[in-house]
Write a protein that holds these residues in place. Structure first.
Motif, mmCIF file in Angstrom:
data_model
loop_
_atom_site.group_PDB
_atom_site.id
_atom_site.type_symbol
_atom_site.label_atom_id
_atom_site.label_comp_id
_atom_site.label_asym_id
_atom_site.label_seq_id
_atom_site.Cartn_x
_atom_site.Cartn_y
_atom_site.Cartn_z
ATOM 1 N N THR A 34 21.741 44.228 33.950
ATOM 2 C CA THR A 34 21.132 44.792 35.150
ATOM 3 C C THR A 34 19.922 45.638 34.756
ATOM 4 N N SER A 35 18.829 45.500 35.491
ATOM 5 C CA SER A 35 17.609 46.206 35.082
ATOM 6 C C SER A 35 16.922 46.880 36.255
ATOM 7 N N MET A 36 15.985 47.755 35.905
ATOM 8 C CA MET A 36 15.184 48.480 36.888
ATOM 9 C C MET A 36 13.806 48.712 36.280
ATOM 10 N N ALA A 37 12.760 48.521 37.065
ATOM 11 C CA ALA A 37 11.404 48.807 36.613
ATOM 12 C C ALA A 37 10.992 50.176 37.130
ATOM 13 N N VAL A 38 10.322 50.941 36.274
ATOM 14 C CA VAL A 38 9.880 52.293 36.631
ATOM 15 C C VAL A 38 8.392 52.419 36.318
ATOM 16 N N ARG A 39 7.604 52.852 37.310
ATOM 17 C CA ARG A 39 6.176 53.059 37.088
ATOM 18 C C ARG A 39 5.916 54.503 36.673
ATOM 19 N N ASP A 40 4.751 54.757 36.071
ATOM 20 C CA ASP A 40 4.460 56.090 35.547
ATOM 21 C C ASP A 40 4.395 57.167 36.620
ATOM 22 N N ASP A 41 4.293 56.780 37.893
ATOM 23 C CA ASP A 41 4.300 57.765 38.974
ATOM 24 C C ASP A 41 5.667 57.906 39.631
ATOM 25 N N GLY A 42 6.694 57.276 39.048
ATOM 26 C CA GLY A 42 8.059 57.415 39.548
ATOM 27 C C GLY A 42 8.502 56.329 40.495
ATOM 28 N N ARG A 43 7.629 55.425 40.850
ATOM 29 C CA ARG A 43 8.042 54.327 41.723
ATOM 30 C C ARG A 43 9.011 53.409 40.975
ATOM 31 N N THR A 44 10.026 52.893 41.672
ATOM 32 C CA THR A 44 11.031 52.044 41.019
ATOM 33 C C THR A 44 11.207 50.733 41.771
ATOM 34 N N ILE A 45 11.650 49.736 41.025
ATOM 35 C CA ILE A 45 12.061 48.446 41.582
ATOM 36 C C ILE A 45 13.439 48.158 41.013
ATOM 37 N N GLY A 46 14.424 48.002 41.875
ATOM 38 C CA GLY A 46 15.765 47.703 41.410
ATOM 39 C C GLY A 46 16.587 48.950 41.161
ATOM 40 N N SER A 47 17.766 48.742 40.572
ATOM 41 C CA SER A 47 18.707 49.828 40.325
ATOM 42 C C SER A 47 19.611 49.444 39.169
ATOM 43 N N VAL A 48 19.964 50.416 38.327
ATOM 44 C CA VAL A 48 20.864 50.117 37.216
ATOM 45 C C VAL A 48 22.269 50.653 37.424
ATOM 46 N N SER A 49 22.472 51.458 38.463
ATOM 47 C CA SER A 49 23.806 52.037 38.611
ATOM 48 C C SER A 49 24.215 52.267 40.050
ATOM 49 N N GLY A 50 23.398 51.880 41.009
ATOM 50 C CA GLY A 50 23.738 52.156 42.387
ATOM 51 C C GLY A 50 23.588 53.617 42.748
ATOM 52 N N GLY A 51 22.909 54.389 41.880
ATOM 53 C CA GLY A 51 22.634 55.783 42.204
ATOM 54 C C GLY A 51 23.140 56.790 41.194
ATOM 55 N N CYS A 52 24.148 56.415 40.385
ATOM 56 C CA CYS A 52 24.775 57.388 39.486
ATOM 57 C C CYS A 52 23.803 58.004 38.490
ATOM 58 N N VAL A 53 23.028 57.178 37.811
ATOM 59 C CA VAL A 53 22.180 57.681 36.734
ATOM 60 C C VAL A 53 20.701 57.382 36.964
ATOM 61 N N GLU A 54 20.348 56.980 38.183
ATOM 62 C CA GLU A 54 18.971 56.560 38.437
ATOM 63 C C GLU A 54 17.963 57.635 38.065
ATOM 64 N N GLY A 55 18.229 58.883 38.473
ATOM 65 C CA GLY A 55 17.273 59.948 38.227
ATOM 66 C C GLY A 55 16.998 60.144 36.745
ATOM 67 N N ALA A 56 18.064 60.147 35.943
ATOM 68 C CA ALA A 56 17.900 60.347 34.503
ATOM 69 C C ALA A 56 17.188 59.165 33.860
ATOM 70 N N VAL A 57 17.459 57.967 34.342
ATOM 71 C CA VAL A 57 16.798 56.792 33.787
ATOM 72 C C VAL A 57 15.308 56.810 34.124
ATOM 73 N N VAL A 58 14.961 57.239 35.333
ATOM 74 C CA VAL A 58 13.552 57.338 35.705
ATOM 75 C C VAL A 58 12.830 58.324 34.785
ATOM 76 N N VAL A 59 13.465 59.470 34.529
ATOM 77 C CA VAL A 59 12.867 60.459 33.623
ATOM 78 C C VAL A 59 12.676 59.870 32.235
ATOM 79 N N ALA A 60 13.721 59.183 31.741
ATOM 80 C CA ALA A 60 13.636 58.585 30.412
ATOM 81 C C ALA A 60 12.543 57.527 30.350
ATOM 82 N N ALA A 61 12.391 56.738 31.422
ATOM 83 C CA ALA A 61 11.384 55.688 31.439
ATOM 84 C C ALA A 61 9.970 56.270 31.438
ATOM 85 N N ILE A 62 9.744 57.324 32.223
ATOM 86 C CA ILE A 62 8.419 57.947 32.266
ATOM 87 C C ILE A 62 8.080 58.565 30.912
ATOM 88 N N GLU A 63 9.082 59.171 30.264
ATOM 89 C CA GLU A 63 8.840 59.757 28.949
ATOM 90 C C GLU A 63 8.566 58.696 27.900
#
Length: 410
Positions: free
Chosen positions: A36-65
């Protein structure tokens, strides 16, 4: 990342701004499977989901970093970890997520993955466990030999040389195991080992992803039930064919959810598809015609084939008559026992849409039982069971240990 590849068209046109987060491994009860995958843009925009909400925020932070650093990283989230609990992973499982700047994947591979009509395959190397902690998210990885020059990279599955160079690993054995994982479809972790280093034999860990053709559902008999079943099955990712010999009923207008609507005698169609190699162990056959002239010839052949599921609609009286006719035609009791009739689970379904849910629920149940050690007859309501919610239905693709076992079977 292959699960949502069509949705990533925008990302492929501007890869420098996007990162892809892919679930590499899971254990215990988790909401989404490996791959399962999710795309994250440098401005925080996302496509898809990796957990249905559980860890999305942390994954977005990790992706931007990771976009800022240009590094490929592997992060772990678990219920037993303070970090996992703080970000909301309360389901009791562990998830390991590979976060990769899209720009680190060679453009040639990206264009090949997006080519229409292709069944994409990709192999990516998982980083070692010396990745830095980011934003309180604990990096994950096994203890691998230090290799500062080994940056995480994308590998073509047909050329294992880059992955095994300088490791002492058996290239032929590695190539065979990767190919076996690719044939299984889905996402798998394959370890490259060097037997000359017993103190630390694992020298590389690869995330192997591939897509396979969707499983087929062939419905014989065109009516309101076939229309509802085709619509629902297509939503589950199945390739749906509806076949009937009656031109009034076998129409595209009546079956907008089907991929194919064929005007042909069901027995002729089944024979044609079988001879062409388009009926296999992942194919489900559902007979809805209520007419023995159409039902019996298909069932007589389908029940002797190695199929995922064979079901037929009808009352218990109709079922008993069918069994008598099939038995008189020479079918053995073992073959007759494979027929799911009356069709579906007993959920009180009445309308065509409800019956479609009942049939598909039984199909999923039978398929799950075939690939796990849990009998279909032992299934109960989740509230009446114990243990991990997703454990019983987890396939080898989501468990590294089972993946290796599955690859060994090939």
């Amino acid at each position: 990342m292959l699960d949502r590849l069509p949705d990533y068209a925008e990302c492929l046109t501007d890869p420098d701004r996007w990162a892809i987060a892919t679930i590499a491994e899971v254990s215990g009860s988790v909401p989404r499977p490996a791959g399962t995958s999710m795309a994250v843009r440098d401005d925080g925009r996302t496509i898809g989901s990796v957990s249905g909400g559980c860890v999305e925020g942390a994954v977005v932070v990790a992706a931007i970093e990771c976009l800022a650093s240009g590094e490929v990283e592997l992060h772990s989230f678990g219920y037993a970890d303070d970090d996992g609990v703080s970000i909301g992973l309360m389901c009791g499982g562990d998830v390991r997520v590979l976060v990769q700047p899209l720009s680190t994947i060679p453009a040639g591979i990206l264009s090949d993955l997006a080519r229409p009509g292709r069944s994409p395959r990709i192999v990516r190397e998982l980083p070692c466990d010396d990745a830095a902690r980011n934003g309180g998210v604990r990096a994950f990885g096994r203890s691998l030999p230090a290799d500062p020059s080994a940056r995480a990279r994308v590998l073509l599955p047909t050329d294992p040389t880059d992955a095994t160079a300088g490791t002492g690993a058996d290239t032929a054995d590695f190539d065979e195991r990767v190919r076996a994982a690719l044939e299984l479809g889905g996402a798998h972790v394959v370890e490259i080992t060097d037997r000359s280093r017993p103190e630390c034999p694992v020298v590389r860990r690869l995330l192997v992803e591939s897509t396979t053709a969707p499983p087929r559902l062939v419905i014989y008999g065109a009516n309101d039930f076939s229309a509802a079943l085709a619509q629902a099955a297509a939503l589950l990712g199945r390739h749906v064919t509806v076949c009937d010999a009656r031109p009034v009923f076998a129409t595209r207008a009546r079956h907008p959810g089907a991929h194919e609507v064929v005007l042909m005698h069901p027995a002729e169609h089944f024979a044609r598809e079988t001879d062409a190699g388009r009926i296999d162990t992942r194919t489900a056959i559902v007979v809805l015609t209520h007419d023995p002239r159409f039902d019996l010839p298909v069932l007589a052949r389908a029940l002797t084939a190695d199929l995922a599921y064979v079901g037929a609609m009808g009352s218990r009286v109709t079922h008993e008559k069918r069994i008598q006719e099939l038995r008189a035609g020479g079918l053995a009791e073992a073959h007759l026992a494979r027929l799911h009739s009356p069709i579906g689970l007993d959920i009180g379904a009445r309308t065509p849409a409800e019956v479609a849910v009942s049939i598909l629920a039984e199909l999923i149940l039978v398929e799950t039982a075939a690939r796990t050690a849990v009998s279909a007859t032992s299934r109960r309501k989740l509230r009446d069971t114990t243990g991990d919610v997703h454990e019983a239905g987890r396939t080898c693709a989501t468990d590294p240990q089972r993946t290796e076992e599955a690859i060994a079977w090939m």
